[in-house]
Design an enzyme around this catalytic site. Structure first.
Site, PDB file in Angstrom:
ATOM      1  N   ASP A  58       4.306   5.673   6.216  1.00 29.93           N
ATOM      2  CA  ASP A  58       3.170   6.437   6.415  1.00 29.93           C
ATOM      3  C   ASP A  58       2.242   5.750   7.094  1.00 29.93           C
ATOM      4  OD1 ASP A  58       3.992   8.431   4.877  1.00 29.93           O
ATOM      5  OD2 ASP A  58       2.762   7.962   2.976  1.00 29.93           O
ATOM      6  N   ASP A  60       3.300   2.229   1.778  1.00 31.72           N
ATOM      7  CA  ASP A  60       4.492   3.118   2.139  1.00 31.72           C
ATOM      8  C   ASP A  60       4.350   2.821   3.740  1.00 31.72           C
ATOM      9  OD1 ASP A  60       5.832   5.008   3.432  1.00 31.72           O
ATOM     10  OD2 ASP A  60       5.367   6.404   1.587  1.00 31.72           O
TER      11      ASP A  60
HETATM   12  C1  PRP Z   1      10.945   4.036   1.684  1.00 28.44           C
HETATM   13  C2  PRP Z   1      11.617   2.721   2.749  1.00 28.44           C
HETATM   14  C3  PRP Z   1      12.823   2.619   2.306  1.00 28.44           C
HETATM   15  C4  PRP Z   1      12.858   3.036   1.073  1.00 28.44           C
HETATM   16  C5  PRP Z   1      12.998   1.966   0.058  1.00 28.44           C
HETATM   17  O1  PRP Z   1      11.519   5.355   2.822  1.00 28.44           O
HETATM   18  O2  PRP Z   1      11.287   3.087   4.202  1.00 28.44           O
HETATM   19  O3  PRP Z   1      13.667   3.410   2.968  1.00 28.44           O
HETATM   20  O4  PRP Z   1      12.006   3.992   0.703  1.00 28.44           O
HETATM   21  O5  PRP Z   1      13.227   2.433  -1.671  1.00 28.44           O
HETATM   22  P1  PRP Z   1      14.183   1.976  -2.431  1.00 28.44           P
HETATM   23  O6  PRP Z   1      14.709   0.673  -2.110  1.00 28.44           O
HETATM   24  O7  PRP Z   1      13.716   2.468  -3.664  1.00 28.44           O
HETATM   25  O8  PRP Z   1      15.272   3.053  -2.183  1.00 28.44           O
HETATM   26  P2  PRP Z   1      10.858   6.885   2.390  1.00 28.44           P
HETATM   27  O9  PRP Z   1      11.863   7.480   1.468  1.00 28.44           O
HETATM   28  O10 PRP Z   1       9.484   6.685   2.061  1.00 28.44           O
HETATM   29  O11 PRP Z   1      11.094   7.352   3.675  1.00 28.44           O
HETATM   30  P3  PRP Z   1      10.399   7.112   5.326  1.00 28.44           P
HETATM   31  O12 PRP Z   1      11.185   5.913   5.742  1.00 28.44           O
HETATM   32  O13 PRP Z   1      10.864   8.438   6.022  1.00 28.44           O
HETATM   33  O14 PRP Z   1       8.840   7.217   5.179  1.00 28.44           O
END
Ligand code: PRP
Length: 208
Positions: free
Chosen positions: A204, A201
């Site tokens: 994280d 992630d």
């Molecule tokens: C993660 C990543 C992208 C998204 C990708 O963000 O940074 O923005 O998931 O996933 P997808 O292609 O399946 O939509 P997250 O929701 O974990 O948020 P963060 O950046 O605040 O950790």
């Protein structure tokens, strides 16, 4: 949609260290920053320029400068924020907008919790920054919003992509002026919506 996978030994080297679970947060942020600058070099290959007349100490000549309106850079919070410095290092005159988006970890659906961008993006080139293209839900929603506001050329700079996400983008954004620039298209998504082999992630690992 155009897909450009950057094939360069420095990109591969930095990406390998990012993937390594032993890489700590401080190193992860620094490497992500360096990697974005390398990707930005490729992503800005079609940045719009116009001709200018200048004089060197030796002779008058012509060159180019970035066109107006200025490009807009949009990091998707949270993790995209870790890519902003690396991008504006190459485009210091760009305007910066922000999109806050979060993916529901159960349904994998993306939702927007913050938007701060110009209402009218007519005729603008836009660079969207997000480290991961997993299911594609986040980037599709972000790019649809940019196109709704009038953006006529959108480039998404992502560190890693999953083939499933690329396919969704190709389907949902067919016929739109969108380019994806990435360091790698990995093997697949797992049942939790994580890219495999991926890097975990990104949010994280940067900020957790
Ligand atoms: C993660 C990543 C992208 C998204 C990708 O963000 O940074 O923005 O998931 O996933 P997808 O292609 O399946 O939509 P997250 O929701 O974990 O948020 P963060 O950046 O605040 O950790």
């Amino acid at each position: 949609m155009r897909l450009h996978v950057v094939d360069h030994p420095l990109v591969a080297h930095k990406l390998t260290t990012l993937r390594d679970k032993r890489t700590d947060s401080a190193t992860f942020r620094r490497l992500a920053d360096e990697l974005v600058t390398l990707l930005a070099y490729e992503a800005t290959r079609d940045v719009r320029t116009e001709q200018v007349d200048i004089e060197t100490p030796v002779t008058p000549t012509t060159g180019v400068k970035l066109s107006h309106p200025r490009p807009l850079v949009v990091p998707i919070l949270r993790a995209g924020l870790g890519m902003l410095d690396g991008m504006v290092r190459l485009l210091p005159t760009a305007e910066v907008g922000f999109l806050g988006m979060i993916r529901n970890e159960e349904t994998l659906e993306a939702s927007t919790y913050a938007t701060r961008m110009p209402e009218d993006l007519s005729g603008r080139q836009v660079y969207v920054l997000d480290p991961m293209l997993a299911t594609g839900g986040t980037l599709v929603a972000a790019i649809q919003e940019l196109i709704k506001r009038g953006a006529d050329d959108v480039t998404a700079v992502v560190l890693l992509a999953a083939p499933e996400g690329v396919e969704v983008m190709e389907r949902e954004l067919a016929g739109t002026p969108v380019t994806v620039v990435t360091a790698s298209v990995d093997e697949r998504l797992n049942e939790n919506g994580y890219i495999v082999p991926g890097l975990g992630d990104a949010g994280d690992r940067m900020y957790g």
